[in-house]
Design an enzyme around this catalytic site. Structure first.
Site, PDB file in Angstrom:
ATOM      1  CD  GLU A  24      -0.070  -0.454   1.435  1.00 49.85           C
ATOM      2  OE1 GLU A  24      -0.023  -0.038   2.873  1.00 49.85           O
ATOM      3  OE2 GLU A  24       0.923  -0.946   0.959  1.00 49.85           O
ATOM      4  CB  CYS A  30       2.648  -1.375   4.788  1.00 52.75           C
ATOM      5  SG  CYS A  30       2.664  -2.040   3.364  1.00 52.75           S
TER       6      CYS A  30
END
Length: 540
Positions: free
Chosen positions: A294, A328
């Site tokens: 990720e 994020c």
């Protein structure tokens, strides 16, 4: 030895302590803040269960106060890194052979430790080391990791129970969910302690052994949670904690033929570099490695002309500035229709005017410092870009005299392809573009095409047709999609997390999808009545 088809306790999401004034939990947390603020932790590597103090020290200070020394972290050299791989390999047969429920019990006990007697300890370690407010730290270092450690055993149980539905006469078909044939390398980020612990423990739950590289700035919290795992019964060598720079540890780990998997959260550039390295070494590995990552995000909020302006303004401020935008999933690019812009702008600017910034030990502060000097310098450069090429509506100041403070900043641009709308900043800088209220469909196309990332995104609308249209037009623009809510705050068991495009492999942490990447299934067919004649009936 035991006999039984075991089921783990039914998990529920860990409640978030509010820490309101007068709350006894707040008093206890403040006492722990005072205690940890007065001590310096010596953090070793842990290799095969042994503490390794190398003497190669990196000091960790609080991001909000350069003078507050928190830890002295011992960094590994090539010999220690190689020893960590050897330790993972040595521990692998016994750990893989251990019944799954025994592995699950380690995580279940660790979850109870950190939500019980060690709650304030792990919360404070994250507050001080990563400059999180008590609320953000509670969600991350206590609740989310406890959720991972309680829900993942349930998902593992269901994976192991997933067996072939059909058996022909005289035959029994089974599925063996084996761990990978080698060790897993976990590289974890600074911003979420929960991610830092989930990345090594989710492969370990499925029977794998792990070499784990935490980031140095989160080392205090990582060390505390690692010790909770040890106290919960994690055997030596199953997870080996190696403090090291990526440039030192990567070449050694990726050169080992036993390397079988990468579990990563971090920058897009680093992930792509590692993928290339793995590809170049592919003929040297004993198995094709699993690559799970990720990476980045340029997360959006898109408002339809029918949106609730006040709710939209709150989502911009919370989604963009909580934890200084160092998520994020943080809202970074905002698209607002012209009919709502004046109200949304004025409300958001007013909210920002009420927000306080400073030391996390002052509970009246909403935001604190960014993580370190490189982040501060990078964000300062983006503020310069905003001053020169855009309009700063609120914020815009930077101050490193005491800590790495970047003021929450709201920017407006006239060009929807401005670099502030396209590049990941990972800080408290939010950029808005105002589109003509009649150009809704063009705005959908703009959101989908502007960024290479596809992690999180939100649409605000009252019009159900517009909501349905956005679900189709933005189907690949976000792996976690929110309707009338900020694009942050995914909860284990409710919104499994991950994105596509340049944001990663979308293997959804906090779901069975992630755990399935750490097993290599084997089908087993047992024939109870094997044939004794080589001829088939058609031949007679």
């Amino acid at each position: 030895m035991t006999a039984g088809i075991f089921r783990v306790p039914q998990p529920t999401n860990e409640p978030v302590y509010p820490y309101a004034p007068g709350d006894p939990a707040r008093v206890a947390l403040e006492a722990e803040l005072a205690r940890q603020s007065g001590e310096v932790v010596e953090i070793p590597c842990v290799i095969g269960g042994e503490r390794v103090y190398t003497g190669n020290i990196v000091e960790v200070t609080a991001p909000f106060d350069h003078s507050l020394l928190l830890a002295r972290v011992h960094f590994a050299g090539p010999a220690e890194i190689a020893a960590a791989v050897d330790a993972a390999e040595a521990a692998r047969p016994a750990w893989a052979a251990l019944p799954w429920d025994q592995r699950a019990a380690v995580l279940l006990k660790a979850a109870d430790l950190i939500t019980g007697p060690r709650r304030f300890e792990v919360n404070v370690a994250t507050m001080l080391g990563q400059a999180k407010t008590c609320h953000q730290s509670e969600i991350d270092a206590v609740c989310e990791i406890a959720d991972f450690w309680r829900f993942n055993p349930l998902y593992a149980q269901n994976i192991y129970a997933d067996q072939p539905p059909l058996n022909s006469a005289g035959c029994w078909n089974r599925l063996d969910h084996r761990p990978l044939d080698g060790f897993v390398f976990a590289i974890t980020p600074f911003n979420f302690t929960s991610i830092a612990l989930n990345l090594p423990t989710s492969p370990a739950l499925m029977g794998n052994t792990v070499v784990w590289k935490p980031t140095v700035v989160s080392s205090v919290a990582c060390w505390g949670l690692f010790r909770a795992l040890e106290d919960a019964g994690l055997p030596p060598g199953v997870i080996n904690m190696v403090n090291a720079s990526g440039s030192k540890i990567g070449p050694i780990v990726f050169d080992r033929p036993e390397f079988a998997g990468l579990h990563f959260t971090g920058s897009t550039g680093a992930f792509q570099h590692m993928w290339r390295t793995i590809g170049q070494n592919i003929a040297n590995y004993g198995t094709y490695p699993r690559i799970v990552g990720e990476t980045g995000g340029k997360d959006f909020i898109l408002a339809h002309p029918s949106a609730d302006a006040e709710a939209l303004a709150v989502a911009i401020v919370r989604g963009g500035f909580e934890y200084q935008g160092q998520k994020c999933s943080a809202a970074s690019r905002i698209y607002v229709p012209s009919n709502l812009w004046d109200e949304v702008r004025d409300r958001a600017v007013a909210f920002m005017g009420e927000m306080k910034m400073g030391d996390v030990r002052d509970f009246s502060n909403f935001v604190s410092a960014v993580i370190d000097e490189p982040a501060f310098r990078g964000h300062s450069e983006y503020l310069d870009v905003a001053r020169q090429t855009a309009t700063i509506l609120a914020g815009g100041e930077a101050d490193d005299s005491k800590g790495w403070f970047i003021q929450p900043t709201l920017v407006q641009v006239d060009d929807p392809k401005h670099r502030l709308m396209e590049e990941e900043i990972f800080g408290p800088i939010v950029t808005t573009y105002v589109y003509d209220e009649g150009d809704w469909e063009d705005a959908l196309d703009l959101v989908d095409s502007t960024s290479p990332y596809a992690l999180t995104g939100a649409v605000f609308a009252r019009d159900r047709h517009a909501i349905d249209q956005s679900l189709g037009a933005l189907r690949h623009a976000a792996g976690n999609f929110y309707i009338n809510d900020k694009p942050t705050g995914a909860v284990v068991g409710q919104q499994p997390f991950g994105g596509g495009r340049a944001s990663g492999t979308n293997d959804k942490a906090g779901s069975p999808l992630n755990l399935l990447r750490w097993v290599s299934p084997r089908t087993i067919k047992e024939n109870f009545v094997p044939p004794h004649d080589w001829r088939y009936p058609f031949m007679g």
